[in-house]
Every structure is written in C-alpha cells, then in structure tokens.
Design an enzyme around this catalytic site. Structure first.
Site, PDB file in Angstrom:
ATOM      1  N   ASP A 286       0.811  -1.211   0.000  1.00  0.00           N
ATOM      2  CA  ASP A 286       0.000   0.000   0.000  1.00  0.00           C
ATOM      3  C   ASP A 286       0.840   1.255   0.000  1.00  0.00           C
ATOM      4  OD1 ASP A 286      -2.482  -1.063   0.141  1.00  0.00           O
ATOM      5  OD2 ASP A 286      -2.450  -1.307   2.309  1.00  0.00           O
TER       6      ASP A 286
ATOM      7  N   LYS B 222      -4.005   3.047  -2.466  1.00  0.00           N
ATOM      8  CA  LYS B 222      -5.013   3.993  -2.877  1.00  0.00           C
ATOM      9  C   LYS B 222      -4.731   5.317  -2.193  1.00  0.00           C
ATOM     10  CE  LYS B 222      -7.859   0.727  -0.399  1.00  0.00           C
ATOM     11  NZ  LYS B 222      -6.725  -0.118  -0.210  1.00  0.00           N
TER      12      LYS B 222
ATOM     13  N   MET C 291      -7.886   8.516   9.472  1.00  0.00           N
ATOM     14  CA  MET C 291      -8.350   9.056   8.190  1.00  0.00           C
ATOM     15  C   MET C 291      -9.246  10.279   8.384  1.00  0.00           C
ATOM     16  SD  MET C 291      -9.137   5.534   6.140  1.00  0.00           S
ATOM     17  CE  MET C 291      -9.695   4.571   7.539  1.00  0.00           C
TER      18      MET C 291
END
Ligand code: SAH
Length: 476
Positions: A252, A274, A387
């Site tokens: 990642d 991502k 996040m």
C-alpha cells in the site's frame, strides 16, 4: 548508494600492488586469497608482505612502474608511502583502463575494499563508501556474532546438491522453497553439527516431498501482514521472516521504502495503494489477484500499514481467500494509534484521565461520516480518529454540535514514528486552524482527550526544540 557492490572473479588474474608496506600487504593478502597472481613493485618488502612471497604467482620487483606493467591487470593498488608515486600509478591505471585503488586517497579510488567477513566462502562485505569506517567495522563485528561459522560448509553442501535439485524440481518457485527449507530446517542443523550423511538423508526426504507436492499441483499461500506505522524497527519478527520468504508482495501507499527494502530482494513488487478518493486498485480486484497468485503456487505477501484488521480492510481481502479455500495467515502489526501515541508521548489511557479509548474512522462511506458521537463524547474516554484530516473541520463542528467541549485537548500526529514526525496540539476548537497553519498532510491521526496534556512532560521522540514549539499553542 554511492558505490555498486560487486564480487569480482580474479582467479589467475594479475593484480599489481605498488608499495611493500603494511597497507600494501593487507591488500595483497586479500587478492591473493581470492586466487589472484600478485605482482608487487617496491624497493623492499615489509615482514607482512614477505610472508606472501611463497604464494602461487607472487612476483616481487624493485624497479620502477611503467605503463606496460598494467597491461592485463584486473586491479591496481597504489599503496606506496610515496604519494607522488601513487598519483603517477593512478594516472597510468586510468590511461590503461584498469580500476585503481589509492590508499588513503578516496577521491582517487575507483573502487574501495569493504570490511569483509569470510565464513569459508560465504562472504559478507560491508562498506560505508569510505565515510564511516568505524561503523562498518562495528557492523562487521555484529555479523561475526550472527553468522554461524559453519555457513561455508552449508554453502558447499548446497552447491554439491544443486544439479540434483535442479533436475528433480523443474518449478523455480518450488525449488526456492526447498532451498529456504534447507537453509532454515533440519538439513542445515545437521550440516552445522557435522552430521553430513544424516543431512544427505534429510535432503533426499525434502526432495521426495517436493516432488510429491509438484505432482499435486501448485498451492500457494497468502500472508496478510501488518507492517506497523512506518518505523521499520516496529515490525514483528514474524513479519520480517515472511517478508524474507515471499515471492511476490502487494503493498500500500503507507508502506515506506525503509520497510519495502526489507522484503526479499528478488520478490516481485506490486503497488496496489489507494490515495483517498483515488482508488487505484479496487478492493475486490486485490482479493481476486491474491486468489490468482496463490493458485499459481506463489507465496504472496499482502503488506499493509499498521494492523491489517484495524481500518485496513484486511478482513475483506481474506474473505475471498477463505471462500476459495486458499491457505492464509494474518500477522498483526502495530496500529497507527499505538505507534503515534507512543512516539508523541500521549498515553491513550491513564488512571487520572481516561479509562477507555475508542478508535473511529473519519472517512465514512458516500461522504457521510456516520459517527455515533454520543457514544464517543464521554468523560474519561480518549477518541482516536483515523483518516480524519481531510474532513477535520466537519468532524470538529459535529463534535461541538454534540456537546463536546471546545477546550478539550487534542493532537494531530503526522507521519507518526517516522523521522519527520510532527505533532500539533491545542484546544479541539482551534485544531482545524492549527492543522492548516502547520500544513499537515497524510498520514495523520487525531487524538482527542485530556491525555493529550501529558505530552508536555512525556514527549521524547522529536527534538526538544520542536516539542517546546508545539507546546506553545496549548491552551490547557
Ligand atoms: N491499518 C492501519 C490504518 C489504515 S487507515 C493501522 O492499523 O494503522 C489509514 C490511516 O491510518 C491514515 O489516514 C492515518 O489516519 C492513520 N495512519 C497510518 N499510519 C500513520 C502514521 N504513520 N502516522 C499518522 N497516522 C497514520
């Protein structure tokens, strides 16, 4: 990397050493050990050098060096005490196109000699490019304690079996796996303890087993591994071991180079990261990839930041594996909340401040945050938001709308546990402005609760100056 490490075959080749002193002798001894024919040009030989005189191909001359002496040489060492002579040898070598090493003159060296650990043919060479010889010597000493003395014997044992293994197992992945088992398993143990015939039996058994496996068709395996928040030192032993064994790695965005460099060097690397909103590889496609690669017989490492089961979608990725009957294992990692909290000096729980701690994501589905604020805003409870940076203003206004105190201490940890970690603290009401002023970016973690005040005394990771500066806006 300033210099390219190589191991050169100098067997039977001529190597010119100009100088007969101790420094020259050290070089001459090494190249001679590697099978080179050493020609020394020096008025006299030190005792060290004279000891080499019996070696095959050793020649000593006392006349001066000429351009013709370099023809056909593999390497040249200018190791005389006469610096002007060394410089002249350097020029001759450059003209002749022969790599040259000038003792004590790094700027004139086309190659340097590393610190060497030689275990009977298994060689570890360490270099700092000449910058820190002390450090390389220390590393060499470390390796001395790490590498069993019998490794050379194991290498020879493996060498003797190489052709048979190649003939018996045509699949290269399977062959590598047998190799791994030999190096780490019962075969090696027997070789180390000198029981060579037992080792040979064990080797036969490994080969038979592998042949059976090849006949049954390939079945790979998937390892879902948490790599922690960034500092490579925070990897688990098991993570590191599997990283060293994998044949292919899917990683990642959160996986930094420091960690990626620890993955087996010849493993194939696939980036499936991502960036928020920019889903490069959709989740179910990753799942399908894992299934396909395992079916091909690969040992697949799915490397994820932090812990795979905490906001890592690790569960979703292995659901497909479980459904398809592919073997897998999950290795926990240090999650961002633990890593950031420790490295920021903010205990997530503390008897005087918080008896509970909740982890929540600030990145909901379809632009909806969907956070159960009444469950979060409770006395003596620390809130950690993953996040959350892009939605920070909205998060904070929802927090306040649901009765949260505007002066509640809060922190944002950017790039926690990494060398450029930054921490911003303040009253929660001021947090969006503070984050903007500091220009914080991803990955960042938000910590809310009175435990944040403890950082004033417990910060240890960033420099004292930084800690002092970021303590300024603190309002509690
Ligand atoms: N599985 C991961 C979390 C993945 S979600 C874990 O257990 O840590 C990604 C979020 O984790 C980021 O948006 C950020 O909020 C947080 N994060 C991950 N690594 C971080 C780090 N080194 N510093 C600060 N936050 C981090």
């Amino acid at each position: 990397m300033d210099l390219l490490p190589l191991f050169q075959d100098v067997k039977g080749r001529a190597v010119l050493v100009v100088g007969g002193g101790t420094a020259a002798a050290r070089k001459a001894e090494l190249v001679s050990r590697a099978g080179a024919r050493v020609m020394v040009i020096a008025p006299a030989l030190s005792d060290d050098m004279a000891r080499l005189a019996g070696e095959r191909g050793f020649v000593h001359r006392t006349d001066s060096v000429g351009a013709g002496d370099l023809a056909g040489c593999a390497l040249v060492f200018a190791a005389s005490e006469d610096m002007a002579l060394n410089e002249r040898v350097h020029e001759l070598a450059v003209t002749a196109g022969v790599p040259v090493n000038v003792v004590d003159r790094p700027e004139l060296c086309q190659f340097i000699m590393p610190a060497i650990l030689d275990r009977d043919g298994v060689v570890v060479a360490v270099s700092s490019g000449g910058d820190a010889p002390l450090l390389t010597r220390m590393m060499k000493a470390r390796f001395e304690t790490l590498v069993p003395a019998a490794y050379g014997r194991l290498a020879r044992f493996g060498g003797a079996w190489r052709d048979r293994v190649k003939a018996a197992i045509s699949d290269s992945d399977l062959r590598r796996r047998v190799g791994d088992m030999v190096v780490e398993g019962p075969v090696a143990e027997r070789v180390f303890s000198g029981r060579d015939s037992e080792a040979a039996h064990a080797m036969e058994a490994q080969l038979e087993e592998a042949a059976g496996r090849a006949a049954r068709g390939p079945v790979g395996e998937v390892w879902l591994v948490g790599a922690g928040p960034g500092d490579p030192d925070l990897l688990t032993f098991r993570a590191l071991r599997l990283m060293q064994q994998a044949e292919i790695v899917l990683y990642d965005r959160l996986i930094g180079n420091g960690i990626l460099n620890l993955v087996r060097r010849d493993a194939e690397r696939i980036y499936v990261g991502k960036a928020a909103k920019n889903h490069t590889v959709p989740q179910d496609e990753i799942g399908r990839m894992l299934v396909r690669l395992a079916r091909e017989g690969k040992r697949v490492l799915r490397l994820k930041g932090g812990d795979p089961f905490i906001f890592g979608r690790g569960g979703e990725e292995i659901e497909m594996l479980a459904a398809e009957g592919i073997p897998f294992q999950v290795v926990p990692g240090i999650t961002a909340a633990s890593g950031c909290a420790s490295y920021a000096g903010i205990p997530l729980t503390h008897r005087d401040h918080a008896q509970a701690c909740v982890f929540v994501t600030g990145h909901g589905k379809d632009e909806k945050l969907g956070i159960d604020w009444p469950a979060l805003i409770r006395p003596n409870q620390t809130i950690v938001i993953y996040m959350g940076l892009t939605m920070l203003p909205r998060l904070i206004s929802e927090y306040l709308e649901h009765g949260g105190r505007p002066d509640m201490p809060a922190a944002i940890v950017e790039k926690g546990t990494q060398p450029d970690q930054r921490v911003v603290t303040g009253a929660i009401g001021d947090l969006p402005a503070l984050a903007e002023a500091a220009g914080l970016g991803p990955p960042s973690l938000i910590i809310i609760g009175s435990v944040v005040t403890l950082r004033r005394d417990l910060a240890w990771y960033e420099s004292a100056a930084e800690a002092a500066a970021d303590a300024e806006p603190e309002t509690t």
